[in-house]
Enzyme design. Structure first.
Site, mmCIF file in Angstrom:
data_model
loop_
_atom_site.group_PDB
_atom_site.id
_atom_site.type_symbol
_atom_site.label_atom_id
_atom_site.label_comp_id
_atom_site.label_asym_id
_atom_site.label_seq_id
_atom_site.Cartn_x
_atom_site.Cartn_y
_atom_site.Cartn_z
ATOM 1 N N LYS A 102 -87.581 -1.057 13.558
ATOM 2 C CA LYS A 102 -88.302 0.068 14.171
ATOM 3 C C LYS A 102 -88.924 0.969 13.115
ATOM 4 O O LYS A 102 -89.911 1.651 13.360
ATOM 5 C CB LYS A 102 -87.311 0.972 14.922
ATOM 6 C CG LYS A 102 -86.666 0.360 16.115
ATOM 7 C CD LYS A 102 -85.548 1.284 16.641
ATOM 8 C CE LYS A 102 -84.803 0.600 17.782
ATOM 9 N NZ LYS A 102 -83.651 1.308 18.272
ATOM 10 N N LYS A 152 -79.622 3.228 4.837
ATOM 11 C CA LYS A 152 -80.251 4.364 5.525
ATOM 12 C C LYS A 152 -80.192 5.639 4.706
ATOM 13 O O LYS A 152 -81.100 6.459 4.766
ATOM 14 C CB LYS A 152 -79.607 4.585 6.897
ATOM 15 C CG LYS A 152 -80.004 3.525 7.901
ATOM 16 C CD LYS A 152 -79.755 3.963 9.323
ATOM 17 C CE LYS A 152 -80.301 2.931 10.290
ATOM 18 N NZ LYS A 152 -79.741 3.044 11.630
ATOM 19 N N LYS A 187 -85.980 -7.663 7.522
ATOM 20 C CA LYS A 187 -85.691 -7.640 8.960
ATOM 21 C C LYS A 187 -86.812 -6.941 9.737
ATOM 22 O O LYS A 187 -87.361 -5.951 9.253
ATOM 23 C CB LYS A 187 -84.366 -6.871 9.139
ATOM 24 C CG LYS A 187 -83.721 -6.998 10.480
ATOM 25 C CD LYS A 187 -82.446 -6.170 10.540
ATOM 26 C CE LYS A 187 -82.743 -4.674 10.537
ATOM 27 N NZ LYS A 187 -81.602 -3.829 10.865
HETATM 28 P P1 TYM Z 1 -80.110 -0.779 17.204
HETATM 29 O O1 TYM Z 1 -80.520 0.254 18.181
HETATM 30 O O2 TYM Z 1 -80.596 -0.694 15.798
HETATM 31 O O3 TYM Z 1 -80.518 -2.213 17.734
HETATM 32 C C1 TYM Z 1 -80.222 -2.643 19.049
HETATM 33 C C2 TYM Z 1 -79.849 -4.112 19.048
HETATM 34 O O4 TYM Z 1 -80.927 -4.892 18.542
HETATM 35 C C3 TYM Z 1 -80.455 -5.747 17.495
HETATM 36 N N1 TYM Z 1 -81.536 -5.918 16.504
HETATM 37 C C4 TYM Z 1 -81.977 -7.113 16.086
HETATM 38 N N2 TYM Z 1 -81.629 -8.363 16.425
HETATM 39 C C5 TYM Z 1 -82.297 -9.369 15.817
HETATM 40 N N3 TYM Z 1 -83.279 -9.176 14.899
HETATM 41 C C6 TYM Z 1 -83.663 -7.933 14.537
HETATM 42 N N4 TYM Z 1 -84.646 -7.743 13.663
HETATM 43 C C7 TYM Z 1 -82.999 -6.822 15.145
HETATM 44 N N5 TYM Z 1 -83.130 -5.470 15.023
HETATM 45 C C8 TYM Z 1 -82.218 -4.938 15.868
HETATM 46 C C9 TYM Z 1 -79.271 -5.004 16.912
HETATM 47 O O5 TYM Z 1 -78.409 -5.887 16.219
HETATM 48 C C10 TYM Z 1 -78.635 -4.422 18.150
HETATM 49 O O6 TYM Z 1 -77.809 -5.375 18.799
HETATM 50 N N6 TYM Z 1 -75.473 0.442 15.930
HETATM 51 C C11 TYM Z 1 -76.248 -0.155 16.964
HETATM 52 C C12 TYM Z 1 -76.116 0.548 18.317
HETATM 53 C C13 TYM Z 1 -74.704 0.714 18.799
HETATM 54 C C14 TYM Z 1 -73.859 -0.322 19.271
HETATM 55 C C15 TYM Z 1 -72.652 0.354 19.660
HETATM 56 C C16 TYM Z 1 -74.001 -1.688 19.406
HETATM 57 C C17 TYM Z 1 -74.034 1.888 18.897
HETATM 58 N N7 TYM Z 1 -72.793 1.671 19.420
HETATM 59 C C18 TYM Z 1 -71.590 -0.376 20.156
HETATM 60 C C19 TYM Z 1 -72.920 -2.405 19.914
HETATM 61 C C20 TYM Z 1 -71.726 -1.740 20.282
HETATM 62 C C21 TYM Z 1 -77.711 -0.086 16.563
HETATM 63 O O7 TYM Z 1 -78.105 0.734 15.807
HETATM 64 O O8 TYM Z 1 -78.515 -0.927 17.214
#
Ligand code: TYM
Length: 350
Positions: A214, A118, A211
């Site tokens: 977004k 990032k 991957k």
């Molecule tokens: P975020 O908002 O990027 O994504 C949310 C969830 O979607 C999953 N994900 C995917 N799974 C499969 N294939 C993909 N291409 C894909 N893109 C996204 C992510 O793995 C996630 O589960 N850091 C985290 C948010 C967060 C969090 C936490 C998660 C903040 N605090 C505590 C768990 C526990 C994030 O940016 O997810």
């Protein structure tokens, strides 16, 4: 405070929720509701860690926070039986993150690949928040002393860091933890990642080695949860494939990332295994498989999109869900913070 099994997960409100979020996270969120007490959080504090040009500014943050909440509910999360709220309403997240900042080590954070991706080449220009992001994530989970964390594959390294932080806190304060009545010396559990199903890493529809994300500049690379039936159909028909027919066995997907991805998506949406999908479609042409995939995607996603639309049209209702959830989340977080402050030695109001 007895150690109970509890689920926590978070999703950033930063636009364009997609099929990867749905299959990697939401599907498991819904399943775990049957067996666990679950807390699902819209992590608005994480959302502001990149430049304001990236997250879009205050109005966009508010809109996206409601949209992610709507997506949780439209996917089947039950905000009455479980807890749905936005992170910034519960101050324990930031408070515990500070304590964890003093437990975590620079060397640990320097290894985080998501920060490197990032921040890009100009790391000096990245915010301190982006660097510290995984520490706040550990605090999100552990302020509820959560034991299980459903996420996609991309969050695995962050989860390992959360475990390291929990363990170091338990070691650093071992005597104090026992002194405060936690006789097993385990104040924080070591949270377990729940990364299951055939689609833990959904890939871009344009490039099976990248991957689904977004932030991809090509909208054709992903299926958004808000896409209508025609858009979904067009994106799947345009999805990159290779000239070979589908194999009949999973082994035949090796070295064919695009085919593997589409089969994984079908499996994730249908609840079948990849082997079962191939038993049905193996040997056939991609065009037939794609037609079936379009139908499945539209059947599964169209009701979610329309329910999201209905929910976001009533922002007061969505906000009331988040406020109610935050009150219940805060009750749990406050208990953890009282004990954590006592363990660290902070004097507090009684
Ligand atoms: P975020 O908002 O990027 O994504 C949310 C969830 O979607 C999953 N994900 C995917 N799974 C499969 N294939 C993909 N291409 C894909 N893109 C996204 C992510 O793995 C996630 O589960 N850091 C985290 C948010 C967060 C969090 C936490 C998660 C903040 N605090 C505590 C768990 C526990 C994030 O940016 O997810």
């Amino acid at each position: 405070m007895a150690m109970v099994e509890r689920v926590f997960s978070g999703v950033q409100p930063t636009g364009n929720l997609h099929l990867g979020n749905y299959l990697g996270a939401f599907v498991n969120f819904v399943k775990l509701q049957e067996t666990h007490n679950c807390i699902y959080c819209v992590v608005d504090m994480h959302a502001i860690t990149q430049g304001v040009d990236v997250w879009g500014g205050p109005a966009e943050l508010t809109r996206c926070t409601r949209e992610v909440t709507a997506a949780f509910i439209a996917s089947g999360v039950d905000p009455k039986k479980h807890i749905v709220f936005n992170q910034s309403q519960v101050t324990g997240h930031a408070e515990l993150a500070w304590i964890f900042n003093c437990v975590a080590r620079m060397g640990w954070l320097n290894r985080m690949t998501q920060f490197k991706d990032k921040a890009g080449k100009d790391r000096e220009a990245a915010s301190v928040g982006l660097y510290d992001y995984p520490v706040l994530m550990a605090a999100d989970i552990l302020v509820y002393r959560a034991t299980h964390v459903p996420v996609g594959e991309d969050q695995k390294q962050h989860l390992e860091l959360s475990r390291d932080i929990a363990q170091k806190f338990n070691n650093d304060f071992a005597d104090s933890i026992r002194g405060h009545g936690f006789n097993d010396g385990l104040f924080f559990p070591l949270p377990e990642p729940v990364i299951t199903g055939p689609a833990t890493r959904v890939m871009s529809l344009r490039d099976g080695t990248k991957k689904m994300s977004k932030s991809d500049s090509s909208d054709n690379s992903r299926i958004n949860l808000t896409d209508d039936a025609e858009t979904i159909a067009a994106k799947i028909r345009k999805a990159k494939t290779d000239p070979e027919p589908l194999p009949s066995e999973e082994k035949g997907l090796e070295g064919r990332p695009e085919a593997d991805n589409l089969v994984g998506i079908y499996a994730g949406l249908s609840g079948l295994s990849k082997a079962q999908v191939l038993a049905e479609f193996g040997g056939g042409q991609f065009s037939n498989f794609k037609n079936a995939l379009v139908e499945l995607c539209v059947t599964k996603l169209a009701p979610i999109a329309s329910e999201m639309k209905r929910l976001v049209a009533n922002p007061d209702h969505v906000d009331s869900i988040l406020i109610d959830g935050a009150e219940r989340a805060e009750a749990i977080a406050t208990e953890t913070m009282k004990a954590a402050k006592d363990i660290v030695g902070f004097i507090r109001k009684r």
